[in-house]
Scaffold this motif. Structure first.
Motif, mmCIF file in Angstrom:
data_model
loop_
_atom_site.group_PDB
_atom_site.id
_atom_site.type_symbol
_atom_site.label_atom_id
_atom_site.label_comp_id
_atom_site.label_asym_id
_atom_site.label_seq_id
_atom_site.Cartn_x
_atom_site.Cartn_y
_atom_site.Cartn_z
ATOM 1 N N UNK A 173 -19.230 -18.307 56.286
ATOM 2 C CA UNK A 173 -19.733 -19.535 55.656
ATOM 3 C C UNK A 173 -21.190 -19.762 56.051
ATOM 4 N N UNK A 174 -21.880 -20.440 55.157
ATOM 5 C CA UNK A 174 -23.311 -20.663 55.388
ATOM 6 C C UNK A 174 -23.602 -22.079 54.939
ATOM 7 N N UNK A 175 -24.248 -22.858 55.808
ATOM 8 C CA UNK A 175 -24.584 -24.227 55.380
ATOM 9 C C UNK A 175 -25.839 -24.696 56.082
ATOM 10 N N UNK A 176 -26.398 -25.671 55.467
ATOM 11 C CA UNK A 176 -27.620 -26.227 56.028
ATOM 12 C C UNK A 176 -27.248 -27.134 57.181
ATOM 13 N N UNK A 177 -28.123 -27.216 58.181
ATOM 14 C CA UNK A 177 -27.805 -28.083 59.311
ATOM 15 C C UNK A 177 -29.031 -28.782 59.840
ATOM 16 N N UNK A 179 -17.018 -17.752 51.964
ATOM 17 C CA UNK A 179 -16.339 -16.615 51.320
ATOM 18 C C UNK A 179 -15.225 -16.091 52.230
ATOM 19 N N UNK A 180 -14.017 -16.074 51.694
ATOM 20 C CA UNK A 180 -12.884 -15.452 52.407
ATOM 21 C C UNK A 180 -12.597 -14.125 51.770
ATOM 22 N N UNK A 181 -12.046 -13.220 52.485
ATOM 23 C CA UNK A 181 -11.519 -12.044 51.799
ATOM 24 C C UNK A 181 -10.115 -12.377 51.313
#
Lengths: 229, 441
Positions: B86-90, B76-78
């Motif tokens: 940002x969110x991701x699996x790792x 998500x950017x403003x």
């Protein structure tokens, strides 16, 4: 003519006195300011010869006293210090002439003559020799009323010789008189001889028979007194 | 290294300028750097606060609200792309927790970001949270800071230098006046002891020191003057006694004429002694500033008088005289008697040492100076004697009776009147004296 000689150096005072006596002056001597002051009060002098370097007071103070006592007297100031201010001060106080030591006695005589002439008016009779007449007032030499063409220096030399006609004038005295004492380092120059030669030539035009100026070998000249009237 | 020779005022201003430049350089270099460090710290704190917010949201809403089976990454950017999350699996092998710089391509341009990377573990799955904040504003600030600091500092320097110039000039004015006072007095007796008003104690001290030294010099001067006067009296009085005695010996006519030349020789020697004593005294008096330089003297007139006075000598030696006066009226304030003596000496010397030919006197205009040249066709002076020509007793020719004081006097009188004198001569080529006289209006 009564003269007061104020001079602390006795040897010099005596020489001046001897010289002036011969010239017919009546001289008194003072060796200190006090003596001079006393003599000035006692006698009416015609001329005062004042050395301002006196041991007991400044000679210039005596000038005030002289003027107070005797307004008429002529004054010739003598100094060996040669301070310029003194010369100016002396003239302001009414000195008639100024001489720096060492001075020639014939020069002193000439200055005294000039001062006396100024004070007593014109010299009535000029100096005559042969058919010549030297008139110091008009500063001319005449031969039977005709003016002889002399340059100023020639006239001065002749007048000097005539004024001291019984005396030998050496070349230094003549040089000093004619050119002054401009720190000349060859006072015994032969320029005087050239002038004398010219004077002789000019006199001979009118009177070729007489050698008016006699040469004193190695020393100077003397006016030929035998012919002077 | 050679020290730069400058006035105190200029030196003070220069030192101040250098110090300011150094300070300015430090400020321009250090301030933006510090400001950036500070801003980045701020940014980092912001990032940590946002991470806390994000973790709280995940905690309350569950990871499923952001990530689904199909879409394993959330970002998500403003609106202005100033920040993003940002969110991701790792994979679980590397757990991350750091803040760093990174570049991202946004709208086809590279943008610098400060990014925070943080790994969390939810139900044995590992996720990476990345929060970034653009550094564009910070770098812009840095550029602005650098530019404005430079302009501001330059202005500051100009303003302070102008102020310093005036204040230092004012502060140092008493010093200038003290120096001017010393320069304006020719001799200690004419020194002006009025104090220059100053509130600077250093200058006061300087003035007091100068005044007390001046008084000491004046005292020494006066006693020297008295000494000269006494010596002249002591020397000239015995000379006049001897002279009058010799004179009477000659003129009274009691001596045989054959003896007279010997007496006359003695008188001549005494005459030389007199001239020497008088010349030495005149030299000393000039050194003591005893001759006032108050008369308005026309050099052309003096030369004319001298030539007239000596014209009969030229005639007697059958020498020619050429005068070529091409300079405007040359008037100076001086002493007529001394200047007359000086020219008399030079012309008389020229006549004395010339046998054939003549004397040429010329004057030429050279800028604000008049150059008088006295030239003879005499025997000239040898090169080794030219050097000491103007020194006392450095006689260039004693054959003619010169005792080397005449030219020393000439030089002294020239110096006294700020006249530049020089000589050009060679044996057999005659002698040329040049006198450079500065004309006064």
């Amino acid at each position: 003519m009564r003269v007061l000689i104020v001079e602390d150096e006795k040897g010099l005072a005596k020489e001046i006195e001897g010289f002036l006596r011969k010239e017919g002056f009546n001289c008194d001597l003072a060796h200190t300011g006090q003596q001079a002051s006393r003599l000035l009060a006692e006698n009416p002098y015609d001329l005062v010869l004042l050395d301002i370097g006196l041991p007991d007071m400044n000679g210039l103070d005596l000038v005030d006293e002289l003027r107070y006592i005797n307004e008429e007297a002529s004054l010739i100031i003598v100094t060996a210090r040669g301070e310029i201010e003194d010369k100016v001060k002396g003239f302001n106080l009414g000195a008639d002439d100024y001489l720096a030591k060492p001075f020639s006695l014939v020069e002193l005589h000439l200055r005294m003559q000039a001062v006396i002439r100024r004070r007593f008016g014109t010299n009535p009779n000029g100096i005559t020799f042969g058919d010549f007449l030297l008139d110091p007032n008009a500063k001319v030499l005449l031969n039977k009323g005709v003016s002889v063409d002399l340059t100023k220096k020639e006239y001065d030399i002749l007048y000097y010789l005539l004024l001291n006609r019984k005396r030998i004038l050496d070349r230094m005295q003549l040089t000093e008189h004619i050119w002054g004492d401009f720190f000349e380092d060859d006072l015994d120059s032969n320029y005087i001889d050239v002038h004398i030669k010219n004077i002789r030539k000019k006199l001979a035009k009118y009177d070729s028979g007489t050698d008016w100026i006699k040469t004193v070998r190695g020393v100077g000249y003397r006016f030929n007194d035998e012919w002077a009237i | 290294m050679k020290a730069i020779r400058l006035k105190l005022k200029d030196k003070l201003i220069m030192v101040n300028l250098l110090v300011k430049l150094a300070i300015m350089a430090v400020i321009v270099l250090v301030v933006p750097t510090v400001a950036i460090k500070f801003s980045i710290n701020q940014t980092d704190e912001n990032l940590i606060r946002k991470l806390d917010n994000t973790l709280a949201m995940i905690d309350s809403m569950g990871i499923e609200a952001f990530l689904t089976e199909e879409d394993q990454a959330f970002g998500s950017y403003n609106i202005l792309k100033e920040e993003y999350v940002s969110l991701e699996k790792m994979e679980a092998d590397t757990l991350l927790n750091y803040i760093g710089f990174s570049e991202r391509i946004v709208d086809n341009s590279i943008v610098d970001y400060r990014t925070l990377n943080y790994s969390i573990e939810i139900d044995n799955n590992y996720y990476l949270i990345e929060i970034g904040e653009s550094l564009e504003t910070i770098f812009a600030l840095e550029r602005q800071l650098r530019r404005y600091a430079l302009i501001f500092m330059l202005m500051l320097i100009v303003v302070t230098i102008v102020l310093e110039f005036f204040s230092i000039t004012t502060l140092l004015r008493p010093l200038d006046r003290i120096v001017a006072n010393i320069k304006s007095s020719r001799s200690p007796s004419s020194f002006n002891y009025d104090k220059v008003p100053t509130s600077t104690t250093d200058f006061e001290y300087l003035q007091e020191t100068i005044h007390s030294q001046m008084r000491r010099i004046e005292k020494a001067f006066n006693s020297e003057r008295e000494y000269i006067s006494d010596v002249s009296h002591e020397l000239l009085t015995p000379i006049s006694v001897i002279q009058s005695k010799l004179e009477n010996m000659i003129s009274e006519g009691n001596l045989p004429e054959s003896e007279l030349p010997r007496v006359f020789e003695a008188r001549k020697m005494l005459g030389r002694l007199t001239v020497m004593v008088r010349t030495l005294l005149t030299l000393s008096r000039i050194e003591n500033d005893e001759y006032p330089l108050k008369e308005r003297v026309d050099i052309g007139e003096i030369v004319e008088n001298v030539l007239e006075e000596l014209s009969d000598r030229l005639e007697a030696k059958a020498l020619s005289l050429k005068v070529d006066w091409k300079a405007p009226a040359t008037k100076i304030s001086g002493n007529r008697q001394l200047l007359f003596n000086m020219f008399y000496n030079l012309v008389n010397n020229a006549i004395k040492f010339t046998v054939k030919g003549g004397i040429t006197v010329t004057a030429e205009e050279k800028e604000d100076k008049t150059v008088v040249t006295i030239e003879d066709t005499g025997k000239g002076i040898q090169a080794d004697r030219l050097e000491g020509l103007f020194t006392r007793f450095g006689a260039h020719d004693t054959d003619g009776g010169g005792y080397g004081l005449g030219l020393a006097l000439v030089k002294k009188i020239c110096d006294y009147h700020s006249i530049l004198i020089s000589v050009e001569s060679a044996p057999g080529m005659g002698t040329k004296f040049f006198l450079e006289v500065k004309r006064e209006e």
